[in-house]
Design a protein around this motif. Structure first.
Motif, PDB file in Angstrom:
ATOM      1  N   ASN A 256       0.786  -1.239   0.000  1.00 44.61           N
ATOM      2  CA  ASN A 256       0.000   0.000   0.000  1.00 44.61           C
ATOM      3  C   ASN A 256       0.818   1.289   0.000  1.00 44.61           C
ATOM      4  OD1 ASN A 256       0.683  -0.608   2.682  1.00 44.61           O
ATOM      5  ND2 ASN A 256      -1.028   0.591   3.467  1.00 44.61           N
TER       6      ASN A 256
ATOM      7  N   GLU B  81       5.360  -7.916  -4.108  1.00 44.02           N
ATOM      8  CA  GLU B  81       5.368  -8.373  -5.508  1.00 44.02           C
ATOM      9  C   GLU B  81       4.349  -7.611  -6.350  1.00 44.02           C
ATOM     10  OE1 GLU B  81       4.329  -9.859  -2.841  1.00 44.02           O
ATOM     11  OE2 GLU B  81       2.941 -11.515  -3.175  1.00 44.02           O
TER      12      GLU B  81
ATOM     13  N   PHE C 254       6.717   4.799  14.755  1.00 41.83           N
ATOM     14  CA  PHE C 254       5.508   4.436  14.011  1.00 41.83           C
ATOM     15  C   PHE C 254       5.210   2.961  14.262  1.00 41.83           C
ATOM     16  CE2 PHE C 254       2.639   3.369  10.746  1.00 41.83           C
ATOM     17  CZ  PHE C 254       2.214   4.507  10.067  1.00 41.83           C
TER      18      PHE C 254
ATOM     19  N   GLU D 145     -10.629  -6.231   8.906  1.00 41.07           N
ATOM     20  CA  GLU D 145     -10.026  -5.116   8.177  1.00 41.07           C
ATOM     21  C   GLU D 145     -10.451  -5.254   6.718  1.00 41.07           C
ATOM     22  OE1 GLU D 145      -5.729  -5.191   7.576  1.00 41.07           O
ATOM     23  OE2 GLU D 145      -5.694  -3.004   7.639  1.00 41.07           O
TER      24      GLU D 145
ATOM     25  N   GLY E 139       7.617 -13.330  -3.388  1.00 41.00           N
ATOM     26  CA  GLY E 139       6.456 -13.470  -2.516  1.00 41.00           C
ATOM     27  C   GLY E 139       6.799 -14.228  -1.256  1.00 41.00           C
TER      28      GLY E 139
ATOM     29  N   TRP F  81      11.090   3.474   5.701  1.00 40.81           N
ATOM     30  CA  TRP F  81      11.014   3.443   7.171  1.00 40.81           C
ATOM     31  C   TRP F  81      12.216   2.685   7.736  1.00 40.81           C
ATOM     32  CZ3 TRP F  81       5.306   1.530   8.344  1.00 40.81           C
ATOM     33  CH2 TRP F  81       4.406   2.537   8.011  1.00 40.81           C
TER      34      TRP F  81
ATOM     35  N   PRO G 227      10.458  -5.970  -1.733  1.00 44.56           N
ATOM     36  CA  PRO G 227       9.239  -5.172  -1.960  1.00 44.56           C
ATOM     37  C   PRO G 227       8.039  -6.092  -2.098  1.00 44.56           C
ATOM     38  CG  PRO G 227      10.942  -4.746  -3.645  1.00 44.56           C
ATOM     39  CD  PRO G 227      11.359  -5.972  -2.884  1.00 44.56           C
TER      40      PRO G 227
ATOM     41  N   LEU H  75       4.915  -5.066  11.826  1.00 45.13           N
ATOM     42  CA  LEU H  75       3.755  -4.177  11.877  1.00 45.13           C
ATOM     43  C   LEU H  75       2.617  -4.822  11.108  1.00 45.13           C
ATOM     44  CD1 LEU H  75       6.463  -2.396  12.125  1.00 45.13           C
ATOM     45  CD2 LEU H  75       4.987  -0.470  11.601  1.00 45.13           C
ATOM     46  N   GLY H  76       1.472  -4.977  11.757  1.00 44.28           N
ATOM     47  CA  GLY H  76       0.369  -5.735  11.176  1.00 44.28           C
ATOM     48  C   GLY H  76      -0.803  -4.870  10.738  1.00 44.28           C
ATOM     49  N   GLY H  77      -1.945  -5.508  10.580  1.00 42.35           N
ATOM     50  CA  GLY H  77      -3.143  -4.861  10.054  1.00 42.35           C
ATOM     51  C   GLY H  77      -3.838  -3.976  11.081  1.00 42.35           C
TER      52      GLY H  77
ATOM     53  N   PHE I 195       9.125  -6.085   9.231  1.00 44.05           N
ATOM     54  CA  PHE I 195       8.020  -6.518   8.376  1.00 44.05           C
ATOM     55  C   PHE I 195       6.880  -5.522   8.498  1.00 44.05           C
ATOM     56  CE2 PHE I 195       3.829  -8.313   7.870  1.00 44.05           C
ATOM     57  CZ  PHE I 195       3.922  -8.977   6.650  1.00 44.05           C
ATOM     58  N   VAL I 196       6.193  -5.254   7.372  1.00 50.20           N
ATOM     59  CA  VAL I 196       4.935  -4.493   7.401  1.00 50.20           C
ATOM     60  C   VAL I 196       3.950  -5.210   6.491  1.00 50.20           C
ATOM     61  CG1 VAL I 196       3.815  -2.270   7.033  1.00 50.20           C
ATOM     62  CG2 VAL I 196       6.214  -2.332   7.729  1.00 50.20           C
ATOM     63  N   GLY I 197       2.760  -5.480   6.992  1.00 53.07           N
ATOM     64  CA  GLY I 197       1.734  -6.154   6.187  1.00 53.07           C
ATOM     65  C   GLY I 197       0.542  -6.521   7.048  1.00 53.07           C
ATOM     66  N   SER I 198      -0.179  -7.527   6.633  1.00 52.15           N
ATOM     67  CA  SER I 198      -1.397  -7.913   7.349  1.00 52.15           C
ATOM     68  C   SER I 198      -1.051  -8.613   8.668  1.00 52.15           C
ATOM     69  CB  SER I 198      -2.217  -8.858   6.469  1.00 52.15           C
ATOM     70  OG  SER I 198      -1.431  -9.985   6.144  1.00 52.15           O
TER      71      SER I 198
ATOM     72  N   VAL J 174       9.958 -14.417   1.704  1.00 50.14           N
ATOM     73  CA  VAL J 174       9.719 -14.033   3.103  1.00 50.14           C
ATOM     74  C   VAL J 174      10.182 -15.150   4.046  1.00 50.14           C
ATOM     75  CG1 VAL J 174       7.927 -13.523   4.810  1.00 50.14           C
ATOM     76  CG2 VAL J 174       7.824 -12.473   2.543  1.00 50.14           C
ATOM     77  N   ASP J 175       9.780 -16.364   3.730  1.00 47.38           N
ATOM     78  CA  ASP J 175      10.161 -17.482   4.612  1.00 47.38           C
ATOM     79  C   ASP J 175      11.671 -17.698   4.604  1.00 47.38           C
ATOM     80  OD1 ASP J 175       7.570 -17.773   5.390  1.00 47.38           O
ATOM     81  OD2 ASP J 175       7.115 -19.495   4.121  1.00 47.38           O
TER      82      ASP J 175
HETATM   83  P1  NAD Z   1       0.381  -8.883   3.138  1.00 42.71           P
HETATM   84  O1  NAD Z   1       0.511  -9.344   4.526  1.00 42.71           O
HETATM   85  O2  NAD Z   1      -0.467  -9.645   2.204  1.00 42.71           O
HETATM   86  O3  NAD Z   1       1.834  -8.823   2.444  1.00 42.71           O
HETATM   87  C1  NAD Z   1       2.920  -8.184   3.066  1.00 42.71           C
HETATM   88  C2  NAD Z   1       4.203  -8.863   2.624  1.00 42.71           C
HETATM   89  O4  NAD Z   1       4.180 -10.226   3.046  1.00 42.71           O
HETATM   90  C3  NAD Z   1       4.379  -8.859   1.108  1.00 42.71           C
HETATM   91  O5  NAD Z   1       5.724  -8.556   0.819  1.00 42.71           O
HETATM   92  C4  NAD Z   1       4.004 -10.280   0.698  1.00 42.71           C
HETATM   93  O6  NAD Z   1       4.773 -10.740  -0.398  1.00 42.71           O
HETATM   94  C5  NAD Z   1       4.311 -11.109   1.931  1.00 42.71           C
HETATM   95  N1  NAD Z   1       3.357 -12.217   2.139  1.00 42.71           N
HETATM   96  C6  NAD Z   1       2.045 -12.243   1.811  1.00 42.71           C
HETATM   97  N2  NAD Z   1       1.491 -13.409   2.215  1.00 42.71           N
HETATM   98  C7  NAD Z   1       2.457 -14.125   2.809  1.00 42.71           C
HETATM   99  C8  NAD Z   1       2.504 -15.401   3.422  1.00 42.71           C
HETATM  100  N3  NAD Z   1       1.430 -16.167   3.506  1.00 42.71           N
HETATM  101  N4  NAD Z   1       3.681 -15.829   3.944  1.00 42.71           N
HETATM  102  C9  NAD Z   1       4.794 -15.056   3.891  1.00 42.71           C
HETATM  103  N5  NAD Z   1       4.798 -13.827   3.301  1.00 42.71           N
HETATM  104  C10 NAD Z   1       3.653 -13.361   2.766  1.00 42.71           C
HETATM  105  O7  NAD Z   1      -0.061  -7.342   3.200  1.00 42.71           O
HETATM  106  P2  NAD Z   1      -0.455  -6.393   1.990  1.00 42.71           P
HETATM  107  O8  NAD Z   1      -1.774  -6.828   1.466  1.00 42.71           O
HETATM  108  O9  NAD Z   1       0.681  -6.258   1.045  1.00 42.71           O
HETATM  109  O10 NAD Z   1      -0.583  -4.995   2.743  1.00 42.71           O
HETATM  110  C11 NAD Z   1      -1.763  -4.588   3.386  1.00 42.71           C
HETATM  111  C12 NAD Z   1      -1.718  -4.880   4.864  1.00 42.71           C
HETATM  112  O11 NAD Z   1      -0.588  -4.240   5.436  1.00 42.71           O
HETATM  113  C13 NAD Z   1      -2.916  -4.349   5.618  1.00 42.71           C
HETATM  114  O12 NAD Z   1      -3.313  -5.304   6.547  1.00 42.71           O
HETATM  115  C14 NAD Z   1      -2.386  -3.100   6.293  1.00 42.71           C
HETATM  116  O13 NAD Z   1      -3.080  -2.729   7.462  1.00 42.71           O
HETATM  117  C15 NAD Z   1      -0.994  -3.520   6.599  1.00 42.71           C
HETATM  118  N6  NAD Z   1      -0.123  -2.380   6.811  1.00 42.71           N
HETATM  119  C16 NAD Z   1       0.231  -2.094   8.091  1.00 42.71           C
HETATM  120  C17 NAD Z   1       1.029  -0.993   8.354  1.00 42.71           C
HETATM  121  C18 NAD Z   1       1.385  -0.637   9.770  1.00 42.71           C
HETATM  122  O14 NAD Z   1       2.100   0.331   9.958  1.00 42.71           O
HETATM  123  N7  NAD Z   1       0.933  -1.380  10.757  1.00 42.71           N
HETATM  124  C19 NAD Z   1       1.476  -0.190   7.295  1.00 42.71           C
HETATM  125  C20 NAD Z   1       1.111  -0.519   5.997  1.00 42.71           C
HETATM  126  C21 NAD Z   1       0.296  -1.631   5.765  1.00 42.71           C
END
Ligand code: NAD
Length: 491
Positions: A159, A185, A458, A391, A214, A167, A183, A256-258, A232-235, A218-219
């Motif tokens: 996003n 994918e 942050f 979310e 992907g 960061w 980054p 950092l999660g969702g 890490f930043v993602g869900s 990560v693993d």
């Molecule tokens: P995502 O978790 O799907 O992906 C994040 C990263 O993890 C990507 O690089 C992806 O390739 C990898 N990934 C995805 N699935 C995986 C798996 N099963 N095993 C290992 N690696 C995996 O997140 P997204 O859809 O790219 O981003 C949106 C999410 O990120 C939302 O939940 C949002 O709230 C969160 N987010 C949080 C912050 C924060 O500061 N807390 C900031 C930005 C985004």
């Protein structure tokens, strides 16, 4: 879907390892789309553990000399990087819009926030300093220095393609670490540009490496014994996975999660001045911000006016290709995510929430294949409903009216996520209560997107953050360094 192999204009991205762009050892590829147009604009190689290993080898080799490079010389690289980023500011913002879909203004704002991280990290000669004390016992002195950890890695979400990697990257390398970046994918293009620019800044080969891919990448990062720390930043689900797997492998981790962010409106709020700020929180970046408002919680008499103004504001947004002037909301990231968001709207209707503005049928005439969802407003949402709990990460506002501030705080506390929250009020007392008791660790008072600047930490709490040291600011310096204590006596 067009056959990418048959389109010579669609490039497959490379990895950046040891100072050069190299082919990944991938056999699978991910199609990168321009979400406003629905067309494929690149292919991300889904790299393998062997690619990660090659990057870690390069970073490991580069580490001793980089660690011994004076901190002010390391900072000079970032000064140069900042200058290059400024020169290419609009170009990077345009790439972000093309690969992500947010409006050009939103992209510019995010690139600016990224550059600010480089600026803050340039202060490392001061920020990295330790402490000391003489005569802790007769003739014995003690001093503490911060030392880099070694090879560090960061994994980014889709996003904020240009901002989130920033960061981490500047803080990691300015403190003397070497770095591997993965980054998302879905949005690899702006990172390619930024690494190209970094390469022009006298950075020794191997200090920064980039591996596209992907989950396998990560693993492999989590497991690799040569990596000392992972950001890490993602869900939430993946953040938890990365935190568990990488700490199990003995690494320092910040994940950092969702989010599910509650925006509370008191009856005394100045809605005339606030509604634009509130709307921007829910619909900015098409709701794909971790700080986006999701639950709108008006208290008592605030309900009717908040609801009516929100409906009017949502209807006034101009949905379209964010690269075009006048557009105030772009598409969501992918066809798959669009389906997911539409599924949530269907679910909201079937679970009994009151749909006031329906974004399911929004079409953009000159972009018929874009992944658009129109701004959507639900009223009478409860946290027991799916849309009140999950979310959604799309332009959907769920209004959940309550009677008192205590009730609003209790609602927020009941949710497992705790990233950001906001209150709109004219009362200092209410704001103080709210801020004090909020579970989220980024709080806005009459601010809709409570994003800490690069010199502050942050990150959220509960299921929105796993770890202890947060992203950027002093926490960034702490995260990427170890404190060494030397106690000395000279005869
Ligand atoms: P995502 O978790 O799907 O992906 C994040 C990263 O993890 C990507 O690089 C992806 O390739 C990898 N990934 C995805 N699935 C995986 C798996 N099963 N095993 C290992 N690696 C995996 O997140 P997204 O859809 O790219 O981003 C949106 C999410 O990120 C939302 O939940 C949002 O709230 C969160 N987010 C949080 C912050 C924060 O500061 N807390 C900031 C930005 C985004």
């Amino acid at each position: 879907m067009p056959d990418v192999a048959a389109r010579p204009d669609v490039q497959t991205l490379d990895n950046f390892i040891g100072g050069r762009w190299v082919k990944a050892r991938a056999t699978d590829f991910f199609d990168v789309h321009n979400p406003a147009v629905g067309e494929i604009i690149g292919r991300t190689p889904l790299s393998t553990a062997a690619d990660v290993d090659a990057a870690v080898q390069a970073a490991t080799q580069a580490f001793p000399a980089w660690r011994d490079t004076p901190v002010n010389t390391r900072a000079q690289v970032l000064y140069k990087f900042k200058a290059r980023l400024e020169e290419h500011f609009d170009e990077i913002a345009r790439i972000v819009t093309i690969e992500h879909g947010k409006t050009l203004d939103e992209s510019r704002g995010s690139v600016r926030r990224g550059i600010e991280c480089a600026e803050v990290a340039c202060g490392a000669p001061s920020l990295m300093q330790g402490v000391g004390l003489e005569d802790i016992s007769a003739g014995i002195d003690c001093h503490v220095v911060r030392q880099p950890l070694g090879v560090c890695a960061a994994i980014a979400p889709f996003n904020f393609p240009a901002m989130v990697p920033m960061w981490f990257l500047p803080f990691a390398i300015v403190t003397g670490n070497t770095f591997v970046l993965k980054p998302s994918e879905q949005v690899p293009l702006s990172q390619r540009k930024m690494v190209d620019l970094l390469q022009q800044c006298d950075l020794p080969p191997g200090v920064v490496n980039l591996v596209n891919g992907g989950r396998d990448v990560v693993d492999a990062i989590c497991d690799h014994p040569g990596i000392r720390a992972v950001s890490f930043v993602g869900s939430t689900a993946v953040a938890k996975h990365v935190y568990q797997r990488a700490t199990h492998a003995g690494k320092r981790v910040q994940a950092l999660g969702g989010a599910k962010n509650f925006v509370v409106v008191m009856p005394d709020a100045d809605l005339e001045r606030s509604i634009g700020i509130i709307t921007e929180s829910f619909y900015g970046c098409a709701g794909e911000r971790c700080l986006a408002g999701s639950m709108l919680v008006p208290i008592g008499d605030a309900h009717r006016e908040t609801r009516d103004r929100m409906v009017a504001a949502a209807k006034s947004l101009k949905v379209g290709d964010g690269a075009q002037p006048g557009i105030t909301m772009g598409p969501v990231i992918s066809a798959k995510h669009r389906e997911r968001v539409l599924g949530y709207i269907d679910k909201g209707v079937s679970e009994g929430a009151k749909l006031l503005v329906d974004g399911r049928h929004t079409r953009v005439a000159d972009r018929p294949n874009g992944f658009f969802v129109g701004p959507t407003v639900f009223d009478e949402v409860s946290t027991k409903m799916t849309i009140g709990r999950d979310e959604i990460f799309g332009p959907v506002a769920s209004i959940c009216p309550v009677k008192t501030l205590d009730e609003a705080i209790a609602l927020m506390k009941s949710h497992p996520n705790a990233n950001a929250t906001s209150i709109f009020t004219a009362s200092g007392k209410a704001a103080r209560e709210f801020s004090k008791h909020a579970t989220a660790s980024m709080v806005g008072v009459n601010i809709g997107v409570a994003a800490p600047m690069a010199y502050f930490p942050f990150g959220g709490a509960k299921d929105s953050f796993f770890g202890d040291l947060k992203a950027h600011g002093r926490d960034g310096i702490e995260f990427y360094t170890d404190k060494k204590v030397t106690i000395s006596r000279w005869f």
